[in-house]
Design an enzyme around this catalytic site. Structure first.
Site, short mmCIF file in Angstrom:
data_model
loop_
_atom_site.label_atom_id
_atom_site.label_comp_id
_atom_site.label_asym_id
_atom_site.label_seq_id
_atom_site.Cartn_x
_atom_site.Cartn_y
_atom_site.Cartn_z
N ASP A 24 8.42 -9.47 2.39
CA ASP A 24 7.49 -10.51 2.02
C ASP A 24 7.16 -10.98 0.84
O ASP A 24 7.17 -11.90 0.39
CB ASP A 24 6.04 -10.16 2.85
N SER A 66 0.68 -1.20 -0.08
CA SER A 66 0.25 0.08 -0.02
C SER A 66 0.58 1.32 0.03
O SER A 66 0.25 2.28 0.47
CB SER A 66 -0.85 0.11 1.20
N LEU A 123 11.21 7.17 -4.89
CA LEU A 123 9.72 7.69 -5.11
C LEU A 123 9.50 7.49 -6.63
O LEU A 123 8.36 7.12 -6.92
CB LEU A 123 9.51 8.71 -3.99
N ALA A 156 3.91 2.85 -4.79
CA ALA A 156 3.88 2.07 -6.11
C ALA A 156 2.66 1.41 -6.24
O ALA A 156 1.84 1.52 -7.30
CB ALA A 156 4.84 1.19 -5.98
N GLN A 196 11.34 11.18 3.93
CA GLN A 196 11.41 12.69 4.30
C GLN A 196 11.95 13.40 3.07
O GLN A 196 11.42 14.61 2.98
CB GLN A 196 12.26 12.76 5.61
N GLY A 197 13.04 12.76 2.48
CA GLY A 197 13.74 13.93 1.47
C GLY A 197 12.81 14.44 0.51
O GLY A 197 12.56 15.64 0.32
N GLY A 198 12.46 13.65 -0.57
CA GLY A 198 11.74 14.10 -1.48
C GLY A 198 11.69 13.27 -2.83
O GLY A 198 12.02 12.19 -2.58
N ARG A 252 25.76 8.13 -0.36
CA ARG A 252 25.47 7.43 1.11
C ARG A 252 26.23 6.30 1.37
O ARG A 252 26.72 6.28 2.48
CB ARG A 252 24.11 6.84 0.97
N HIS A 303 18.29 1.01 5.66
CA HIS A 303 17.31 2.07 4.95
C HIS A 303 16.64 1.73 3.80
O HIS A 303 15.52 1.78 3.77
CB HIS A 303 18.19 3.22 4.70
N THR A 337 6.77 4.61 2.00
CA THR A 337 6.33 5.99 1.74
C THR A 337 6.13 7.07 2.48
O THR A 337 6.54 8.03 2.52
CB THR A 337 5.18 5.78 0.65
#
Length: 522
Positions: free
Chosen positions: A222, A12, A392, A15, A47-49, A290, A351, A43
């Protein structure tokens, strides 16, 4: 009980919901399976964008493509990178049409951020809670769509293939086909059949496999585990991204994320003694990708014996900092940390997964009638390391590609009516829940100690041996027990942990997010 749909979407996040909205507006009947509720997804925690080329005066597709390839250590699939980057602007327009509100400047243009690895300011955001803004906007649209049914507190136990009809299926079987899934209703304890013409896996990441993670604790891999057990192809599981700057506050699970945008804004990393250190590791300093930053922090912590380092934003204008990062400011303040005056204690934490269920440019997996989108999929975009804020936009671009591709085929697929009911005859509910919770803790510790930021063959083989015992114990428990969410999650994190370890052992080089002491060079 048997349910019948054109599309069955398991998950949910951005995507799954964006796919559902696109399929529903064509008139197809869609079911969304939520492990808890629509609100609890990765989602919502982002935070970032969202990365997209929008300022054409200084930015272009080629720059975004090159930044993505560099961050991925040149392991990214160029076709996948080009597909995401070039389709990003049109999908941003779609998000806007669904009510997503990105921050703008006084002149109406987007207020763009820059994050590590990006050569230009191209990150669209909503303060420091972009994911929550997207999630809330899409939920409103979902709830108003008559062709979409949402099933809360349901757990996908297995996808249905010809294996459940008595056909022997191996990884060499060329026509493995998905007909839906067996879904546990947590309110009744019964396993229902959801038959579908097309099934879409959108189950998110695997962060809960580790002791410390920024992911919601529903992120137990899962979808990846189900597809692997169904003999589907899973790829690049060794590439686990550890966010360099999770708020260090022992006992928090999940950990609170300090967005990379704060470093783009000007925050500086400092060691436990309050001294800058990134110049020792990369010329891009705190804005390096990162994987480099996470290894640098890990190195500093090991050298000093400390459990964290600091992120310092105290030199920036206090009011501007509060305006840009209101949620981070409030969270830290609740712990007695005023980020306008105090340095923020941070440490790396699991992450994002760059690998997952292997899919093509249409989002279709190696199993027919089964698509995978979002973090559970491996599109090839990220390669060895995800460029900040590319996830995202990947989710919505591939949801669009998968929906368009499947829409041309879905009406030609028949619902398979000869699928047997779930058989749990002779089983009973596990009588000692402590066995499950303790085994899960053991998996978390194994992964965190041996399969973390820095690895070695010795550590990986030790992890393998420890995990093998847990695998055998858990499979035996599953065979003689009625399915429960806790037991199924344990089974899945063990499967996923095995895949991470196996594919890490197979890569005989240090590349991207996979760093091994035995093969320190590419």
């Amino acid at each position: 009980m048997t349910y019948r749909y054109d599309y069955l979407i398991i998950g949910s996040g951005i995507a799954g919901m964006s796919f559902a909205l696109k399929a529903a507006r064509r008139g197809h009947k869609v079911a969304i399976i939520c492990k808890s509720s629509l609100e609890e997804a990765n989602t919502n925690f982002a935070q970032g964008g969202v990365a997209s080329v929008t300022n054409l005066e200084v930015d272009d597709f080629d720059k975004h493509i090159k930044d993505t390839m560099i961050a991925g250590d040149w392991l990214s699939d160029p076709a996948a990178v080009e597909q995401v980057v070039k389709n990003a602007p049109s999908q941003i327009k779609e998000l806007l049409s669904w009510g997503v509100d990105f921050d703008r400047k006084e002149d109406g243009s987007f207020d763009l951020h820059r994050e590590g690895g990006h050569s230009e300011f191209r990150i669209l955001h909503h303060a420091d809670n972009t994911g929550a803004e997207i999630q809330e906007s899409l939920i409103k649209r979902i709830k108003g769509e008559k062709n979409i049914d949402v099933y809360d507190h349901r757990f996908a136990v297995e996808i249905i293939t010809q294996h459940h009809l008595g056909v022997v299926v191996t990884r060499r079987t060329p026509d493995i086909t998905c007909y839906g899934a067996y879904i546990l209703d947590e309110t009744t304890g019964k396993v229902d059949k959801f038959l579908a013409r097309v099934t879409v896996m959108a189950t998110g990441g695997i962060g809960a496999v580790y002791s410390t993670t920024t992911n919601p604790l529903v992120s137990t891999g899962d979808g990846i585990a189900m597809v692997y057990r169904a003999k589907g192809t899973v790829k690049d599981m060794e590439f686990i991204q550890f966010h360099p700057t999770a708020l260090y506050h022992p006992g928090d699970r999940p950990s609170f994320l300090i967005t990379e945008a704060m470093r783009g804004y000007g925050a500086v990393l400092k060691n436990i003694e309050g001294k800058e250190f990134m110049h020792k590791y990369d010329s891009r300093l705190s804005l390096a990708p990162r994987d480099i930053v996470a290894r640098a922090i890990d190195s500093e912590m090991k050298q000093s014996g400390s459990s964290h380092v600091y992120l310092d934003v105290t030199h920036k204008d206090a009011e501007e900092t509060k305006r840009h990062f209101p949620n981070i400011y409030e969270k830290c303040l609740s712990l007695g940390i005023d980020i306008t005056r105090d340095m923020i204690p941070v440490a790396p934490c699991a992450h994002y997964l760059c690998g997952g269920i292997k899919v093509d440019l249409n989002g279709e997996s190696s199993i027919k009638r089964l698509y995978a989108i979002g973090e559970c999929s491996c599109t090839g975009l990220h390669g060895g390391n995800r460029l900040a804020s590319n996830s995202l936009i990947e989710a919505v671009v591939y949801a669009d590609a998968a929906e368009r591709h499947s829409s041309e085929l879905v009406d030609g697929y028949e619902l398979r009516e000869d699928i047997p009911d779930w058989n749990d005859e002779g089983t009973e509910l596990p009588d000692e829940m402590v066995l499950i919770t303790q085994s899960e803790k053991e998996v978390n510790d194994i992964m965190s100690y041996y399969v973390g930021i820095v690895r070695s063959d010795l550590r990986l083989k030790r992890a393998w041996n420890r995990l093998d015992i847990l695998y055998r114990e858990t499979e035996d428990l599953f065979r003689r027990s009625k399915p429960s969410r806790q037991l199924c999650e344990l089974r899945n994190i063990i499967n996923v942990a095995y895949l991470v370890m196996r594919q890490a052992l197979e890569r005989k080089e240090s590349r991207g997010l996979h760093y091994t002491l035995d093969y320190p060079h590419k």
